[in-house]
Design an enzyme around this catalytic site. Sequence first.
Site: not given
Ligand code: AHR
Length: 650
Positions: A41, A235, A365-366
């Site tokens: 990321e 994120c 994601n998430e």
């Molecule tokens: O790894 C850091 C963050 O942690 C990522 O962006 C997210 O997916 C998670 O909350």
Amino acid sequence: MKTVACLAFLAVPLLAAPVQISITPKPSHDVPRSLHGLFFEDINYGADGGLYAELVQNRSFEHAESLYAWSPVSRNAQGTLSVSDDKPCHPQNPHFARLDVKVPGEGFGISNEGWDGIVLDPGANYFVSLFARHAAGKGKLIVRLVDETGSPLAESSIPALGKDWKRYELTLKSSRKADHAKLEVLSAAPGITDLDVISLFPENTWNHRKNGLRQDLVKVLKDMKPGFLRFPGGCIVEGRTLDNAYRWKETIGDIAARKQNKNRWMDAVNLKAPQYYQSYGLGFFEYFLLCEDIGAEPLPILNCGMSCQFQNAEKVPVGQLQPYIQDALDLIEFANGPTTSQWGAKRAAMGHPAPFHLKLLGVGNEQWGPEYLERYKPFQAALKSKYPDVQLVMATGPRVDDGHWKLIMDQTRKGLPADILDEHYYCPPDWFLANADRYDRYDRKGPKIFAGEFAAHVAGLKSSLQAAIAEAALMTGILRDSDVVSMASYAPLFAKKDHTQWTPDLIFFDNRRVCLTPSYHVQALFSQNRPDAILPVTLAGNNPAADASAAKGATKRLYVTAGIDRASREIILFVVNPGNQAEEASISLNSGSFAKGTGTRIVLASNSPDAVNTLDSPDAVKPRSEEFPVDGGAITTSFAADSLTILRVK
Ligand code: AHR
């Protein structure tokens, strides 16, 4: 160099009877090649200012503060510097620098400070490219590298600028080493000169690619032998708002045409990174190339029509998701389609006519809640109907075992079609020890699991040995249960010195140095020693000590998993001791015997669970390898406190 060494490694007095480890030499299941991978990321300046080797910061003048990282330079000249958006070189890239030169002297222009300075090596080549035009079509540019005192390190010129935007390229060779150099672009002609997309790259990128990546950082990724690479996050996929979400089509093609975006990690901690942007120079094409370069399956994660639910939780109405779904369909065509297809042709035009063989794709994601489910379903339907063989990764929310996670688990049990579920856990070490067996209990007929983001968070959030050993305990479970866990990746991957929004991380770096954490070594050791298949193990006498020598949360003295490497005919045994005393074990085969000869022992240990590696002391904790004699009978050996040991025996 390997040496024959005695079996007691960092031995301390032993109190309990040895743990009995008995290995059945008949495999239970194969281990997927993809098991150990990478989560990338652009957080902590992981991409711009990090892996992406661009040396100019804010090359396109698209920061809210348009001239951030730039300053005017005058060499016996008179002129003004401003920012304009009058007929830009590309509509996606509206702002550019305007030099209005009254007295050209030896040049009036701008200077870029890079990311904490530009590092240069003596005799090395640096490629400059820039867009320029001169209002009267009579421009001339001088391009220089200078050190922090302004002394020149390299200089060249562009003798004749026309009236229209044009890209110019030249090469500079640095005469000296510098850590805080600057790039200067000076007009040597009176009148208005416009400049945009001013870029500087070392020739020495990974594989010498243009628009390439940092050699040293790609090397440490490749060394891990990753089975997959998840990109672009995290994120960052979601964005703080939908406007800020990552849309892959904005990240391909000519770098001048890539739309800059704020980084979602801008302002993350007390407004500490107000100038954190994504140039998208490291875009989806470059991610696919990186996957090829390091031998990893690509695993892109796309926005599902929702921004970060921790932030604004903006949602595209379900009936209006088509552009997002189309992005997903087009991405598969971009990666795999023939060069005659619309998006396959774009891949070919960027220099890669062969397909990238994309097999995995994440939707969101998430994300969590019914709002995610109702958005996931139309993606799933459209993608599976056109590309049934592409495996879809589905989010389960930000942490396992909570209500959001349970909702998804429940739905998949009730028949919601899901290929792979993405689980995240950032938890203290005792959680890792207590959960190392969690996948023993997962349904073998259900979806596969992607342990997509995890890290043990110790007090002070250090990347310490204690955290790494807790992760190693979990890894023994992930490996043993690799019939249900198909992929696993630590997160986040990179952190740049002084530009970190999130700790702990796997790899620290600055402009010249790289520091591998103990957690990196754990991930690398599991990946580099990945067996082809799992061998069942039975353990006796393995209850954790009832005194303070047992680690908090430990459910056993030793965490053990075995496998086999078919080519070398070696049994590979992974043993984690999370306690603060050495533990002894006796290892045998429950039918047959080890071949006489030597085995290899690889140990990650130190003299303190708090040990860390730093940029100044990067090797404080690192694996050591030695050979040991094997006489064919049971192997009796001890395992140091807070250690991961890998034994390879024929
Ligand atoms: O790894 C850091 C963050 O942690 C990522 O962006 C997210 O997916 C998670 O909350």
